[in-house]
Design a protein around this motif. Structure first.
Motif, PDB file in Angstrom:
ATOM      1  N   VAL A  39      27.431  -7.996 -23.310  1.00  0.00           N
ATOM      2  CA  VAL A  39      28.168  -8.220 -24.550  1.00  0.00           C
ATOM      3  C   VAL A  39      29.516  -8.859 -24.231  1.00  0.00           C
ATOM      4  CG1 VAL A  39      29.127  -7.113 -26.607  1.00  0.00           C
ATOM      5  CG2 VAL A  39      27.014  -6.233 -25.571  1.00  0.00           C
ATOM      6  N   GLY A  40      29.925  -9.823 -25.056  1.00  0.00           N
ATOM      7  CA  GLY A  40      31.174 -10.512 -24.795  1.00  0.00           C
ATOM      8  C   GLY A  40      32.100 -10.563 -25.992  1.00  0.00           C
ATOM      9  N   GLU A  41      33.348 -10.825 -25.689  1.00  0.00           N
ATOM     10  CA  GLU A  41      34.367 -11.020 -26.720  1.00  0.00           C
ATOM     11  C   GLU A  41      35.311 -12.093 -26.216  1.00  0.00           C
ATOM     12  OE1 GLU A  41      37.935  -8.391 -28.718  1.00  0.00           O
ATOM     13  OE2 GLU A  41      36.029  -7.394 -28.305  1.00  0.00           O
ATOM     14  N   ASP A  42      35.465 -13.171 -27.002  1.00  0.00           N
ATOM     15  CA  ASP A  42      36.294 -14.320 -26.600  1.00  0.00           C
ATOM     16  C   ASP A  42      35.837 -14.891 -25.262  1.00  0.00           C
ATOM     17  OD1 ASP A  42      37.878 -14.019 -28.898  1.00  0.00           O
ATOM     18  OD2 ASP A  42      39.183 -12.563 -27.881  1.00  0.00           O
ATOM     19  N   GLY A  43      34.523 -14.907 -25.058  1.00  0.00           N
ATOM     20  CA  GLY A  43      33.971 -15.502 -23.848  1.00  0.00           C
ATOM     21  C   GLY A  43      34.022 -14.627 -22.617  1.00  0.00           C
ATOM     22  N   LYS A  44      34.521 -13.395 -22.745  1.00  0.00           N
ATOM     23  CA  LYS A  44      34.652 -12.499 -21.609  1.00  0.00           C
ATOM     24  C   LYS A  44      33.776 -11.254 -21.795  1.00  0.00           C
ATOM     25  CE  LYS A  44      39.484 -13.813 -20.771  1.00  0.00           C
ATOM     26  NZ  LYS A  44      39.230 -14.505 -19.494  1.00  0.00           N
ATOM     27  N   VAL A  45      33.334 -10.688 -20.684  1.00  0.00           N
ATOM     28  CA  VAL A  45      32.514  -9.479 -20.737  1.00  0.00           C
ATOM     29  C   VAL A  45      33.312  -8.338 -21.365  1.00  0.00           C
ATOM     30  CG1 VAL A  45      31.395  -7.690 -19.354  1.00  0.00           C
ATOM     31  CG2 VAL A  45      31.088 -10.101 -18.757  1.00  0.00           C
ATOM     32  N   SER A  46      32.704  -7.668 -22.353  1.00  0.00           N
ATOM     33  CA  SER A  46      33.350  -6.503 -22.961  1.00  0.00           C
ATOM     34  C   SER A  46      32.442  -5.272 -22.957  1.00  0.00           C
ATOM     35  CB  SER A  46      33.766  -6.807 -24.402  1.00  0.00           C
ATOM     36  OG  SER A  46      32.635  -7.132 -25.194  1.00  0.00           O
ATOM     37  N   GLY A  47      31.177  -5.468 -22.563  1.00  0.00           N
ATOM     38  CA  GLY A  47      30.264  -4.339 -22.524  1.00  0.00           C
ATOM     39  C   GLY A  47      28.885  -4.766 -22.074  1.00  0.00           C
ATOM     40  N   ILE A  48      27.989  -3.803 -21.972  1.00  0.00           N
ATOM     41  CA  ILE A  48      26.610  -4.092 -21.587  1.00  0.00           C
ATOM     42  C   ILE A  48      25.687  -3.147 -22.333  1.00  0.00           C
ATOM     43  CG2 ILE A  48      26.751  -2.591 -19.538  1.00  0.00           C
ATOM     44  CD1 ILE A  48      24.845  -4.639 -18.145  1.00  0.00           C
ATOM     45  N   LYS A  49      24.543  -3.690 -22.778  1.00  0.00           N
ATOM     46  CA  LYS A  49      23.573  -2.928 -23.560  1.00  0.00           C
ATOM     47  C   LYS A  49      22.303  -2.710 -22.728  1.00  0.00           C
ATOM     48  CE  LYS A  49      22.923  -4.064 -27.891  1.00  0.00           C
ATOM     49  NZ  LYS A  49      23.268  -2.811 -28.620  1.00  0.00           N
ATOM     50  N   PHE A  50      21.790  -1.486 -22.778  1.00  0.00           N
ATOM     51  CA  PHE A  50      20.570  -1.124 -22.069  1.00  0.00           C
ATOM     52  C   PHE A  50      19.558  -0.522 -23.043  1.00  0.00           C
ATOM     53  CE2 PHE A  50      23.810  -0.948 -18.806  1.00  0.00           C
ATOM     54  CZ  PHE A  50      23.189  -1.475 -17.679  1.00  0.00           C
ATOM     55  N   GLU A  51      18.298  -0.677 -22.714  1.00  0.00           N
ATOM     56  CA  GLU A  51      17.257   0.103 -23.366  1.00  0.00           C
ATOM     57  C   GLU A  51      16.859   1.236 -22.429  1.00  0.00           C
ATOM     58  OE1 GLU A  51      12.856  -0.239 -25.500  1.00  0.00           O
ATOM     59  OE2 GLU A  51      13.540  -1.848 -24.167  1.00  0.00           O
ATOM     60  N   ARG A  52      16.834   2.446 -22.948  1.00  0.00           N
ATOM     61  CA  ARG A  52      16.352   3.566 -22.157  1.00  0.00           C
ATOM     62  C   ARG A  52      14.872   3.354 -21.854  1.00  0.00           C
ATOM     63  NH1 ARG A  52      19.095   7.516 -19.485  1.00  0.00           N
ATOM     64  NH2 ARG A  52      17.335   8.883 -19.867  1.00  0.00           N
ATOM     65  N   THR A  53      14.481   3.669 -20.632  1.00  0.00           N
ATOM     66  CA  THR A  53      13.082   3.573 -20.240  1.00  0.00           C
ATOM     67  C   THR A  53      12.539   4.959 -19.911  1.00  0.00           C
ATOM     68  OG1 THR A  53      13.671   3.187 -17.915  1.00  0.00           O
ATOM     69  CG2 THR A  53      13.397   1.244 -19.326  1.00  0.00           C
ATOM     70  N   GLU A  54      11.220   5.030 -19.800  1.00  0.00           N
ATOM     71  CA  GLU A  54      10.580   6.274 -19.386  1.00  0.00           C
ATOM     72  C   GLU A  54       9.452   5.935 -18.426  1.00  0.00           C
ATOM     73  OE1 GLU A  54       9.148   8.135 -22.909  1.00  0.00           O
ATOM     74  OE2 GLU A  54       7.544   6.648 -23.259  1.00  0.00           O
ATOM     75  N   LEU A  55       9.197   6.827 -17.492  1.00  0.00           N
ATOM     76  CA  LEU A  55       8.127   6.621 -16.527  1.00  0.00           C
ATOM     77  C   LEU A  55       6.778   6.731 -17.223  1.00  0.00           C
ATOM     78  CD1 LEU A  55       9.729   8.725 -13.678  1.00  0.00           C
ATOM     79  CD2 LEU A  55       9.398   6.256 -13.644  1.00  0.00           C
ATOM     80  N   ASP A  56       5.811   5.920 -16.762  1.00  0.00           N
ATOM     81  CA  ASP A  56       4.513   5.868 -17.440  1.00  0.00           C
ATOM     82  C   ASP A  56       3.392   6.573 -16.687  1.00  0.00           C
ATOM     83  OD1 ASP A  56       3.994   4.201 -15.310  1.00  0.00           O
ATOM     84  OD2 ASP A  56       3.612   2.409 -16.517  1.00  0.00           O
ATOM     85  N   GLY A  57       3.748   7.316 -15.626  1.00  0.00           N
ATOM     86  CA  GLY A  57       2.741   8.027 -14.859  1.00  0.00           C
ATOM     87  C   GLY A  57       2.358   7.329 -13.578  1.00  0.00           C
ATOM     88  N   THR A  58       2.658   6.030 -13.471  1.00  0.00           N
ATOM     89  CA  THR A  58       2.311   5.255 -12.284  1.00  0.00           C
ATOM     90  C   THR A  58       3.529   4.927 -11.432  1.00  0.00           C
ATOM     91  OG1 THR A  58       2.591   3.078 -13.321  1.00  0.00           O
ATOM     92  CG2 THR A  58       0.451   4.185 -13.614  1.00  0.00           C
ATOM     93  N   GLY A  59       4.711   5.370 -11.859  1.00  0.00           N
ATOM     94  CA  GLY A  59       5.946   4.997 -11.180  1.00  0.00           C
ATOM     95  C   GLY A  59       6.618   3.802 -11.819  1.00  0.00           C
ATOM     96  N   ASN A  60       5.922   3.137 -12.733  1.00  0.00           N
ATOM     97  CA  ASN A  60       6.519   2.056 -13.512  1.00  0.00           C
ATOM     98  C   ASN A  60       7.107   2.636 -14.797  1.00  0.00           C
ATOM     99  OD1 ASN A  60       5.891  -0.206 -11.795  1.00  0.00           O
ATOM    100  ND2 ASN A  60       3.737   0.109 -12.364  1.00  0.00           N
ATOM    101  N   VAL A  61       7.766   1.785 -15.572  1.00  0.00           N
ATOM    102  CA  VAL A  61       8.443   2.280 -16.774  1.00  0.00           C
ATOM    103  C   VAL A  61       8.057   1.459 -17.991  1.00  0.00           C
ATOM    104  CG1 VAL A  61      10.437   3.234 -15.551  1.00  0.00           C
ATOM    105  CG2 VAL A  61      10.478   0.832 -16.284  1.00  0.00           C
ATOM    106  N   ARG A  62       8.306   2.042 -19.142  1.00  0.00           N
ATOM    107  CA  ARG A  62       8.147   1.354 -20.412  1.00  0.00           C
ATOM    108  C   ARG A  62       9.376   1.643 -21.261  1.00  0.00           C
ATOM    109  NH1 ARG A  62       3.240   5.274 -20.972  1.00  0.00           N
ATOM    110  NH2 ARG A  62       4.318   7.240 -21.432  1.00  0.00           N
ATOM    111  N   GLY A  63       9.641   0.756 -22.214  1.00  0.00           N
ATOM    112  CA  GLY A  63      10.789   0.933 -23.084  1.00  0.00           C
ATOM    113  C   GLY A  63      10.571   2.045 -24.085  1.00  0.00           C
ATOM    114  N   THR A  64      11.660   2.695 -24.478  1.00  0.00           N
ATOM    115  CA  THR A  64      11.584   3.793 -25.440  1.00  0.00           C
ATOM    116  C   THR A  64      12.058   3.379 -26.835  1.00  0.00           C
ATOM    117  OG1 THR A  64      13.820   4.590 -24.963  1.00  0.00           O
ATOM    118  CG2 THR A  64      12.017   5.451 -23.588  1.00  0.00           C
TER     119      THR A  64
END
Length: 485
Positions: free
Chosen positions: A301-326
């Protein structure tokens, strides 16, 4: 014009006409390949080899000098091993020689019977999310090059963020986060360059967040790198209970892999220790290093062309060690983001390159042409061969595979037209290339140690050395030594 090697007395491999081999890159991959060639069964049985090692930088050691954090405890051991190989005198070192400009493939094929590319990988792998281009969004590899005193990067680094995100769960991500959060004075005992010390000294950082997409059992760093985080003075490690999730694959990995078990135990023990005061998991240190798992970055996320934050999606394990979005999204206020999701190889001039994988096209180390056939006399080893994965042990295995094939092919190698060792020196001199030598490196090495000793005399901190950053200064010290010998 080169011709194939025959079985007659003119074939390379004798004292009168050694098998001439050029290795491009003097990091571990290149040095190990050269060393294994000199110690091969074929050489013990009488084959004579003559090896020249070329590097684009004035100093040897490649990624060990320019890609490993200065406070890393394994540096000395690896450097000592490489030093012993190069100091024997049976492998020539040519530094400050850039393949593709100072020497091209035609030059090498004219002077050598075989060429091994060991150029490694120095670029950051891409992370294609919105906002990656904002001011304050950086590649972790670029930052590593800066704090390691790489001669071809700017001397200054914008260290003005109080809150920082580091994306990645590998060893480089931990190195980047540790250097960002560590107090500059605690790095004086290393070979840190003065410009890097001054930059880190002025940093206002209070919080560094490391984010991984999967869970604690799927991290890519190793136990030593993890434990190093806890050695930083006046830096609290902060973990979050909701990030500790283990599926069937995680449990299986913990039971079957001692390294995974060690890291999971370390992390869970740290979490348990801070739970004694869950309302405030810190000791009141001036800086905090947060470890987050199950976070997938979706936008900077930016403000006036500069970094002001970052957005993530929480993930969860799917049983195989990989993840999926929540479908759950979290925002963190940060003023800088460092992506450390891996390295990526750079194309090698005049050699077929796989741009998707970032490697030279090869079959087990034999360089391939467009049609998939082996290009006689061309080989690859290390990260430029297999991609930027694995540790030093993998690099040794790579080198062994490659030189085994080279030696097996030696009856079919193209015969270099000008194989006398002095001819390549004459060519570089004629082109005005200010190449450095092993003797020159010894002088530069002593010079850097002397700078450290002088700094120690004026302070209470024991400084092992001060790394020289400027290429012209490195070349000047090295060439001054080389030209007087």
């Amino acid at each position: 014009m080169s011709t194939a090697v025959s079985s007659n007395s003119s074939a390379p491999g004798t004292q009168e006409r050694p098998l001439r081999i050029a290795v491009i890159g003097s990091g571990p991959a290149g040095v190990y390949a050269a060393d294994m060639l000199t110690k091969s069964a074929e050489v013990r049985d009488g084959l004579v080899v003559s090896i020249d090692l070329f590097d684009r930088y004035p100093a040897p050691y490649g990624l060990i000098r320019y890609g490993v954090a200065p406070d890393h405890p394994r540096i000395k051991g690896i450097v000592n091993a490489l030093y012993k190989v190069l100091d024997r005198g049976d492998i020539r070192f040519f530094g400050n020689v850039n393949y593709g400009t100072d020497l091209n493939l035609e030059d090498l094929q004219k002077h050598y019977d075989a060429v091994i590319f060991a150029t490694g990988a120095i670029k950051d792998a891409d992370l294609n999310i919105p906002g990656i281009e904002l001011d304050g969004s950086y590649g972790g590899a670029d930052f590593v090059s800066w704090y390691d005193g790489h001669p071809d990067v700017p001397r200054e680094w914008p260290l003005n963020a109080k809150e920082i995100a580091v994306i990645g769960n590998g060893n480089v991500a931990l190195d980047v986060a540790r250097i960002l959060s560590k107090h500059a004075d605690d790095l004086l005992v290393t070979e840190i360059p003065d410009n890097v010390y001054q930059g880190l000294l002025s940093s206002p950082v209070t919080d560094v967040h490391i984010f991984g997409r999967r869970g604690p059992a799927q991290v890519k760093f190793t136990p030593m790198e993890l434990r190093e985080l806890s050695h930083s003075r006046d830096v609290d490690i902060v973990l979050y209970e909701e990030d500790f999730d283990f599926d069937e694959a995680s449990d299986a990995a913990v039971k079957s892999n001692n390294q995974v078990k060690t890291m999971v135990n370390t992390l869970t023990n740290w979490l348990a220790e801070q739970d004694d005061d869950a309302a405030d998991p810190t000791t009141g240190a001036s800086r905090r290093l947060h470890l987050h798992f199950l976070h997938n970055p979706v936008e900077i996320v930016g403000e006036d062309g500069k970094v002001s934050g970052i957005k993530f999606e929480r993930t969860e394990l799917d049983g195989t060690g990989n993840v999926r979005g929540t479908g759950e999204f979290l925002d963190y206020p940060v003023q800088a983001v460092y992506r450390s999701v891996g390295y990526f190889g750079s194309a090698v001039p005049d050699v077929e390159f796989d741009h998707l994988r970032g490697v030279v096209m090869n079959d087990a180390g034999r360089v391939l042409a467009t049609d998939g056939s082996h290009v006689p006399g061309l080989y690859a080893t290390g990260w430029i061969k297999r991609g930027p994965v694995g540790l030093i042990g993998h690099t040794k295995g790579d080198a062994l595979e490659t030189i085994t094939h080279l030696l097996a092919d030696r009856g079919d190698l193209p015969l270099a037209a000008e194989a006398a060792p002095e001819t390549v020196v004459e060519l570089l001199d004629a082109r005005g290339v200010e190449f450095t030598t092993w003797e020159g490196w010894l002088e530069l090495d002593a010079h850097e140690k002397a700078l450290g000793a002088a700094a120690t005399d004026s302070s209470a901190v024991q400084r092992e050395r001060i790394k020289v950053v400027a290429r012209d200064e490195m070349v000047g010290v090295s060439r001054g030594a080389s030209l007087t010998r």
